[in-house]
Design a protein around this motif. Structure first.
Motif, mmCIF file in Angstrom:
data_model
loop_
_atom_site.group_PDB
_atom_site.id
_atom_site.type_symbol
_atom_site.label_atom_id
_atom_site.label_comp_id
_atom_site.label_asym_id
_atom_site.label_seq_id
_atom_site.Cartn_x
_atom_site.Cartn_y
_atom_site.Cartn_z
ATOM 1 N N SER A 170 27.841 68.869 83.413
ATOM 2 C CA SER A 170 28.394 68.822 84.769
ATOM 3 C C SER A 170 27.776 67.674 85.558
ATOM 4 C CB SER A 170 28.129 70.142 85.499
ATOM 5 O OG SER A 170 28.709 71.224 84.805
ATOM 6 N N GLN A 171 28.470 67.243 86.601
ATOM 7 C CA GLN A 171 27.935 66.172 87.434
ATOM 8 C C GLN A 171 27.072 66.736 88.549
ATOM 9 O OE1 GLN A 171 31.172 64.338 90.109
ATOM 10 N NE2 GLN A 171 32.362 65.231 88.436
ATOM 11 N N LEU A 172 26.139 65.935 89.025
ATOM 12 C CA LEU A 172 25.315 66.322 90.152
ATOM 13 C C LEU A 172 26.154 66.368 91.420
ATOM 14 C CD1 LEU A 172 22.066 64.282 89.446
ATOM 15 C CD2 LEU A 172 22.104 66.726 90.000
ATOM 16 N N ARG A 173 25.914 67.388 92.232
ATOM 17 C CA ARG A 173 26.592 67.516 93.514
ATOM 18 C C ARG A 173 25.536 67.745 94.600
ATOM 19 N NH1 ARG A 173 29.806 70.001 89.676
ATOM 20 N NH2 ARG A 173 31.986 69.310 89.621
ATOM 21 N N TYR A 174 25.781 67.155 95.769
ATOM 22 C CA TYR A 174 24.820 67.212 96.863
ATOM 23 C C TYR A 174 25.458 67.885 98.069
ATOM 24 C CZ TYR A 174 23.003 63.520 93.859
ATOM 25 O OH TYR A 174 22.583 62.795 92.776
ATOM 26 N N PHE A 175 24.636 68.656 98.813
ATOM 27 C CA PHE A 175 25.139 69.432 99.937
ATOM 28 C C PHE A 175 24.198 69.332 101.131
ATOM 29 C CE2 PHE A 175 26.342 71.409 95.943
ATOM 30 C CZ PHE A 175 27.719 71.542 96.074
ATOM 31 N N ALA A 212 15.423 57.965 74.619
ATOM 32 C CA ALA A 212 16.132 58.970 75.408
ATOM 33 C C ALA A 212 15.358 60.274 75.491
ATOM 34 C CB ALA A 212 17.494 59.230 74.783
ATOM 35 N N ARG A 213 15.728 61.044 76.505
ATOM 36 C CA ARG A 213 15.318 62.433 76.634
ATOM 37 C C ARG A 213 16.576 63.246 76.909
ATOM 38 N NH1 ARG A 213 11.828 60.064 74.811
ATOM 39 N NH2 ARG A 213 9.619 59.911 75.415
ATOM 40 N N GLN A 214 16.516 64.517 76.618
ATOM 41 C CA GLN A 214 17.675 65.389 76.785
ATOM 42 C C GLN A 214 18.260 65.298 78.195
ATOM 43 O OE1 GLN A 214 19.196 67.462 74.583
ATOM 44 N NE2 GLN A 214 20.522 68.534 76.022
ATOM 45 N N TYR A 215 17.388 65.347 79.207
ATOM 46 C CA TYR A 215 17.874 65.415 80.587
ATOM 47 C C TYR A 215 18.490 64.096 81.052
ATOM 48 C CZ TYR A 215 12.891 64.125 80.790
ATOM 49 O OH TYR A 215 11.649 63.563 80.557
ATOM 50 N N TYR A 216 18.063 62.958 80.523
ATOM 51 C CA TYR A 216 18.740 61.700 80.859
ATOM 52 C C TYR A 216 20.167 61.705 80.315
ATOM 53 C CZ TYR A 216 14.211 59.589 82.133
ATOM 54 O OH TYR A 216 13.007 59.293 82.724
ATOM 55 N N TRP A 217 20.310 62.196 79.090
ATOM 56 C CA TRP A 217 21.651 62.297 78.516
ATOM 57 C C TRP A 217 22.522 63.221 79.359
ATOM 58 C CZ3 TRP A 217 23.928 66.832 76.645
ATOM 59 C CH2 TRP A 217 25.213 66.657 76.114
ATOM 60 N N GLU A 218 21.957 64.322 79.858
ATOM 61 C CA GLU A 218 22.729 65.259 80.684
ATOM 62 C C GLU A 218 23.210 64.590 81.969
ATOM 63 O OE1 GLU A 218 20.429 68.790 81.328
ATOM 64 O OE2 GLU A 218 20.352 69.305 79.191
ATOM 65 N N ILE A 219 22.384 63.743 82.566
ATOM 66 C CA ILE A 219 22.803 63.030 83.773
ATOM 67 C C ILE A 219 23.905 62.030 83.431
ATOM 68 C CG2 ILE A 219 22.060 61.386 85.549
ATOM 69 C CD1 ILE A 219 19.319 62.802 85.493
ATOM 70 N N ALA A 220 23.728 61.300 82.333
ATOM 71 C CA ALA A 220 24.764 60.348 81.907
ATOM 72 C C ALA A 220 26.073 61.074 81.627
ATOM 73 C CB ALA A 220 24.304 59.593 80.666
ATOM 74 N N LYS A 221 25.976 62.239 80.995
ATOM 75 C CA LYS A 221 27.178 63.005 80.668
ATOM 76 C C LYS A 221 27.909 63.445 81.925
ATOM 77 C CE LYS A 221 29.896 64.852 77.613
ATOM 78 N NZ LYS A 221 30.715 63.984 76.737
ATOM 79 N N GLY A 222 27.160 63.710 83.002
ATOM 80 C CA GLY A 222 27.781 64.074 84.269
ATOM 81 C C GLY A 222 28.659 62.977 84.832
ATOM 82 N N HIS A 223 28.427 61.731 84.409
ATOM 83 C CA HIS A 223 29.270 60.599 84.801
ATOM 84 C C HIS A 223 30.323 60.288 83.732
ATOM 85 C CE1 HIS A 223 27.215 59.268 88.459
ATOM 86 N NE2 HIS A 223 26.082 59.537 87.871
#
Length: 361
Positions: free
Chosen positions: A328-333, A126-137
């Motif tokens: 937080s989850q990723l949001r697209y605009f 793992a890396r920190q940022y992968y965990w952050e993306i998983a946490k967003g879900h």
């Protein structure tokens, strides 16, 4: 005797009349309206399409079970050339690809319903940022080891993750992970590329830990539409996405399927479980800042916000994105700031350095 004969004749006459009524139609003209003259209201009506009972939270596709309250699983997948093919990647609802270190990438495969999975792997660190993306879900994060930064966060905050190298789930007794150097027929893998899990193991773990349901108040906010082709988009039959000098992804659109078929390292990106090539409805490319943070070449990734591109249905448009906080989850605009709607189907999200530019044909 005479009375009996009369009664017998009466019964025979009634029977004859009944038989005739069954076998001979009444010669009186029918009052039915001829088909050619039938009013419009009597014409056969088209059968309406059944309204889907539910929609899949991560793909927007119709489904027969309400999965919106179910917690997904997110698995770290190895993407070194020597580790390919991966397994179970073809069943991921969303694939996130980011740089790990030294120009190599890894994937985070997100599965809304892991019970439908077979083998999954090979699982890597793992890396920190992968965990952050998983946490967003609000997903359960599954990995095998990790960077010092990730473990500092995990230990200081007491996070629960499913680790195939350290802790209970790395033990044989847990039944969560195992190694198989012949995990794909015809391939011999190094020890570090041999760690597997499975849909059954993941499902059992979620049940045992009582983690099947989302955290209270969580809702995935993505919007999907039947026609996800971006308005005003430019033609995008082939989108080439460079991560580094080591790894470039290629996405080729096929109108017959409505999918972007994925390639890497000069060939199809396939699922080793069945040999099928990965195809997705939505391609999102996010640009951001990568900063090398240690002697091993590990990087820090800024996931707060940025710009990028969205491709669907053979068209592409520029977009904006944001995540904000680590959980937080990723949001697209769209460029005008309105929320982006994805097409119904699987998605592939590439997070590339701001110094890299995609090419579109």
């Amino acid at each position: 005797m005479k009375r009996f004969t009369c009664l017998l004749c009466a019964f025979m006459l009634l029977a004859l009349t009944a038989c005739r009524s069954e076998k001979e139609p009444d010669p009186t003209p029918s009052a039915e309206v001829p088909v050619s003259a039938a009013p419009e209201s009597m014409e056969p009506l088209p059968t309406p399409s059944p309204t889907p009972a539910f929609y899949h939270p991560l793909t927007g596709l119709p489904c027969q079970e309400d999965l919106s309250g179910k917690r997904p699983a997110a698995v770290m997948l190895n993407n070194l050339k020597a580790a390919l093919p991966q397994q179970g990647n073809g069943q991921a609802d969303i694939i996130y690809e980011l740089l790990a270190e030294g120009g190599i990438t890894r994937m985070l495969a997100v599965y809304q319903d892991p019970s439908q999975l077979g083998l999954v792997g090979s699982v890597r660190s793992a890396r920190q940022y992968y965990w952050e993306i998983a946490k967003g879900h609000d997903a359960v994060f599954i990995h095998a080891g990790g960077s010092p930064e990730f473990y500092n966060t995990k230990n200081s905050r007491g996070l629960f993750t499913v680790d195939g190298v350290n802790g209970y789930y790395s033990s044989k007794e847990a039944g969560m992970f195992w190694r198989d150097r012949q995990r794909v027929a015809g391939h011999e893998f190094g020890f570090e590329h041999s760690l597997l899990t499975s849909g059954q193991a993941i499902t059992d773990m979620l049940s045992q830990r009582e983690l099947e349901e989302h955290s209270e108040g969580y809702r995935y906010e993505m919007t999907f539409t039947d026609d996800g082709i971006p308005a005003g988009g430019s033609a995008a039959a082939t989108v080439t996405v460079p991560f580094s000098s080591y790894k470039t992804g290629v996405f080729r659109y096929y109108p017959s399927s409505g999918l972007y078929m994925v390639e890497e390292y000069g060939g199809p990106y396939i699922d080793g479980n069945d040999g099928s090539q990965i195809g997705v409805t939505n391609l999102l490319v996010l640009q951001t800042t990568y900063v090398i943070q240690d002697d091993a070449g590990r990087v820090k990734v800024d996931l707060k916000s940025g710009s990028g591109w969205f491709a669907c249905g053979g068209k592409i448009v520029p977009i904006k994105w944001e995540k904000g906080g680590a959980e937080s989850q990723l949001r697209y605009f769209n460029e005008d700031g309105s929320p982006l709607a994805l097409g119904r189907g699987k998605s592939y999200v590439c997070v590339i350095p701001a110094s890299q530019s995609i090419s579109v044909e």
